[in-house]
Design a protein around this motif. Structure first.
Motif, PDB file in Angstrom:
ATOM      1  N   ARG A 136      -3.973   7.294  -5.798  1.00  0.00           N
ATOM      2  CA  ARG A 136      -2.653   7.028  -5.259  1.00  0.00           C
ATOM      3  C   ARG A 136      -1.803   6.193  -6.217  1.00  0.00           C
ATOM      4  NH1 ARG A 136      -1.156   8.214  -0.235  1.00  0.00           N
ATOM      5  NH2 ARG A 136       0.856   8.081  -1.292  1.00  0.00           N
ATOM      6  N   TYR A 137      -2.404   5.669  -7.287  1.00  0.00           N
ATOM      7  CA  TYR A 137      -1.630   4.992  -8.335  1.00  0.00           C
ATOM      8  C   TYR A 137      -1.490   5.908  -9.553  1.00  0.00           C
ATOM      9  CZ  TYR A 137       0.252   0.979 -10.909  1.00  0.00           C
ATOM     10  OH  TYR A 137       1.074   0.122 -11.610  1.00  0.00           O
TER      11      TYR A 137
ATOM     12  N   LEU B 113       5.420   8.854  -8.195  1.00  0.00           N
ATOM     13  CA  LEU B 113       4.379   8.793  -7.164  1.00  0.00           C
ATOM     14  C   LEU B 113       4.792   9.504  -5.877  1.00  0.00           C
ATOM     15  CD1 LEU B 113       3.134   5.081  -7.499  1.00  0.00           C
ATOM     16  CD2 LEU B 113       2.085   7.159  -8.440  1.00  0.00           C
TER      17      LEU B 113
ATOM     18  N   LEU C 228      -6.530  -1.420  -3.519  1.00  0.00           N
ATOM     19  CA  LEU C 228      -6.188   0.002  -3.436  1.00  0.00           C
ATOM     20  C   LEU C 228      -7.427   0.799  -3.040  1.00  0.00           C
ATOM     21  CD1 LEU C 228      -4.016   2.173  -3.913  1.00  0.00           C
ATOM     22  CD2 LEU C 228      -4.765   2.268  -6.296  1.00  0.00           C
TER      23      LEU C 228
ATOM     24  N   SER D 133       8.315   8.889   1.820  1.00  0.00           N
ATOM     25  CA  SER D 133       9.097   7.682   1.538  1.00  0.00           C
ATOM     26  C   SER D 133      10.584   7.944   1.750  1.00  0.00           C
ATOM     27  CB  SER D 133       8.841   7.219   0.097  1.00  0.00           C
ATOM     28  OG  SER D 133       9.045   8.289  -0.794  1.00  0.00           O
TER      29      SER D 133
ATOM     30  N   THR E 286       6.164   4.828 -11.659  1.00  0.00           N
ATOM     31  CA  THR E 286       6.067   4.861 -10.195  1.00  0.00           C
ATOM     32  C   THR E 286       7.078   5.780  -9.497  1.00  0.00           C
ATOM     33  OG1 THR E 286       7.395   2.830 -10.100  1.00  0.00           O
ATOM     34  CG2 THR E 286       4.999   2.603 -10.015  1.00  0.00           C
TER      35      THR E 286
ATOM     36  N   SER F 168       6.528  -0.806  -6.654  1.00  0.00           N
ATOM     37  CA  SER F 168       5.685   0.334  -7.071  1.00  0.00           C
ATOM     38  C   SER F 168       5.330   1.303  -5.953  1.00  0.00           C
ATOM     39  CB  SER F 168       4.403  -0.194  -7.716  1.00  0.00           C
ATOM     40  OG  SER F 168       4.687  -0.872  -8.909  1.00  0.00           O
ATOM     41  N   PHE F 169       4.890   0.814  -4.806  1.00  0.00           N
ATOM     42  CA  PHE F 169       4.527   1.677  -3.690  1.00  0.00           C
ATOM     43  C   PHE F 169       5.670   1.819  -2.681  1.00  0.00           C
ATOM     44  CE2 PHE F 169      -0.106   0.460  -4.565  1.00  0.00           C
ATOM     45  CZ  PHE F 169      -0.348   1.645  -5.234  1.00  0.00           C
TER      46      PHE F 169
ATOM     47  N   ARG G 298       2.898  11.098   0.449  1.00  0.00           N
ATOM     48  CA  ARG G 298       3.625  10.705  -0.766  1.00  0.00           C
ATOM     49  C   ARG G 298       5.137  10.909  -0.622  1.00  0.00           C
ATOM     50  NH1 ARG G 298       0.989  10.293  -6.021  1.00  0.00           N
ATOM     51  NH2 ARG G 298      -1.260  10.583  -5.852  1.00  0.00           N
TER      52      ARG G 298
ATOM     53  N   THR H 161       0.849  -1.193   0.000  1.00  0.00           N
ATOM     54  CA  THR H 161       0.000   0.000   0.000  1.00  0.00           C
ATOM     55  C   THR H 161       0.884   1.242   0.000  1.00  0.00           C
ATOM     56  OG1 THR H 161      -0.077  -0.063   2.406  1.00  0.00           O
ATOM     57  CG2 THR H 161      -1.910  -1.104   1.243  1.00  0.00           C
ATOM     58  N   PRO H 162       0.373   2.356  -0.530  1.00  0.00           N
ATOM     59  CA  PRO H 162       1.159   3.596  -0.504  1.00  0.00           C
ATOM     60  C   PRO H 162       1.214   4.179   0.907  1.00  0.00           C
ATOM     61  CG  PRO H 162      -0.999   3.988  -1.493  1.00  0.00           C
ATOM     62  CD  PRO H 162      -0.907   2.520  -1.246  1.00  0.00           C
TER      63      PRO H 162
END
Length: 341
Positions: free
Chosen positions: A163-164, A182, A158, A26, A179, A333-334, A23, A18-19
């Motif tokens: 968020r994608y 993101l 999701l 990370s 990605t 990806s996330f 954002r 999950t993200p």
């Protein structure tokens, strides 16, 4: 080189499902490609690694909610289509499940008949050509009925489809998100622009081939998929001005990298371009225009690990990945990001 040369061991629990709530919260591992030195930061610290002379190149492609869940007619057996390429006249090339049941002539219904379809033929690779029937505008129907085509390694549902998508996405056409982008927020982009960093956009519509594993033992035997990309005149001009002024061209994501490297002249100059690319970048490739790369962590033995290895050196990349595993970074990806410069 062998595909196995690009393997690294990744515990499954490090694959982000999950993200993050924020954002740009990370983590960001920085890698000096000359020395191999690594440092640990957060993505919101990115401006510290940019200078006013630099330009940032982002891919503004937007992901189609291209996964359609429906029923076969008559009988109602469950079926799934994943839209890949618009072939025109309401016909799309699709990935179809269950393949054995979706023969030419099969009719399908989605959303209580709001969207119907017929399988026309099977094409190379097992994909299907499917003709759709609907009222109104197809993209609006998709926004209503379609789901995000998340990568196969993401098992969680999701909750927020945006968020994608990157915050700057605007050109519909991708089957998967670019990605690396993101991690950006509108506020972070504004902060970077206020520093004097040039921000330019390209478009590359990401295909599902980006997830296709390399099955050949010898990496040179792998056949790359094709993707459509565009470099507008203002972005070409920005890149040329940046290079003339001694700044760096910083690509956000491997898609931006592949777009620029496809169309750059041998001396690194750019001009407005559009067309299909199947550029395959692996160690030995000489980069013409990219000076630094912001990217996520990629799958073992993938063409994307080969690309970053071509840029920074295989040993340095695998060492950095091993460090990221030890430090429990989030992958794919996330997951978290790298700045390679």
């Amino acid at each position: 080189m062998k595909t196995s040369d690009f393997y690294y061991d990744l515990p499954k629990e490090l694959i982000a499902q999950t993200p993050l709530e924020r954002r740009d919260g990370s983590r960001l591992l920085t890698l000096n490609r000359e020395t191999g030195e690594t440092q640990h930061h957060h993505f919101y610290e990115l401006p510290e690694f940019l200078t006013p002379k630099d330009c940032l190149i982002l891919n503004d492609s937007r992901v189609l909610p291209a996964r359609l869940l429906g029923q076969r007619l008559p009988g109602g057996g469950a079926s799934e289509l994943l839209l890949l390429i618009d072939r025109g006249d309401r016909v799309w090339e699709c990935l179809a499940r269950p393949g054995k049941k979706l023969r030419p002539g099969t009719k399908l219904s989605f959303g209580n008949g709001e969207l119907t379809a017929e399988v026309l033929e099977e094409v190379a690779g097992g994909n299907r050509l499917v003709r759709f029937d609907y009222e109104g505008i197809f993209l609006e129907v998709l926004e209503h009925l379609g789901k995000m085509p998340l990568p196969p390694y993401i098992k969680a549902e999701l909750q927020d489809q945006e968020r994608y998508q990157t915050v700057y996405s605007r050109v519909l056409g991708s089957a998967a998100a670019p990605t690396a982008g993101l991690h950006f927020t509108q506020e972070l982009l504004e902060k970077i622009a206020a520093m004097g960093v040039g921000i330019g956009y390209v478009t590359l519509h990401v295909g599902l081939g980006t997830f296709r594993p390399v099955k050949e033992d010898d990496i040179e035997s792998h056949e790359m998929h094709s993707e459509y990309c565009v470099i507008p005149p203002e972005t070409a001009d920005l890149i040329n001005r940046t290079r003339a002024g001694g700044g760096r061209v910083v690509c956000v994501g491997t898609t931006s990298c592949r777009t620029l490297e496809t169309w750059a002249a041998e001396d690194g100059t750019m001009r407005a371009s559009a067309g299909w690319t199947d550029i395959y970048i692996y160690p030995g490739y000489r980069f013409k225009v990219m000076d630094a790369l912001i990217t996520n962590f990629h799958l073992p033995e993938s063409t994307l690990v080969m690309l970053v290895s071509a840029f920074a050196g295989r040993e340095k990349i695998l060492s950095a990945y091993e460090e990221a595993v030890r430090e429990k970074y989030r992958f794919f990806s996330f997951g978290d990001a790298m700045f390679i410069g």
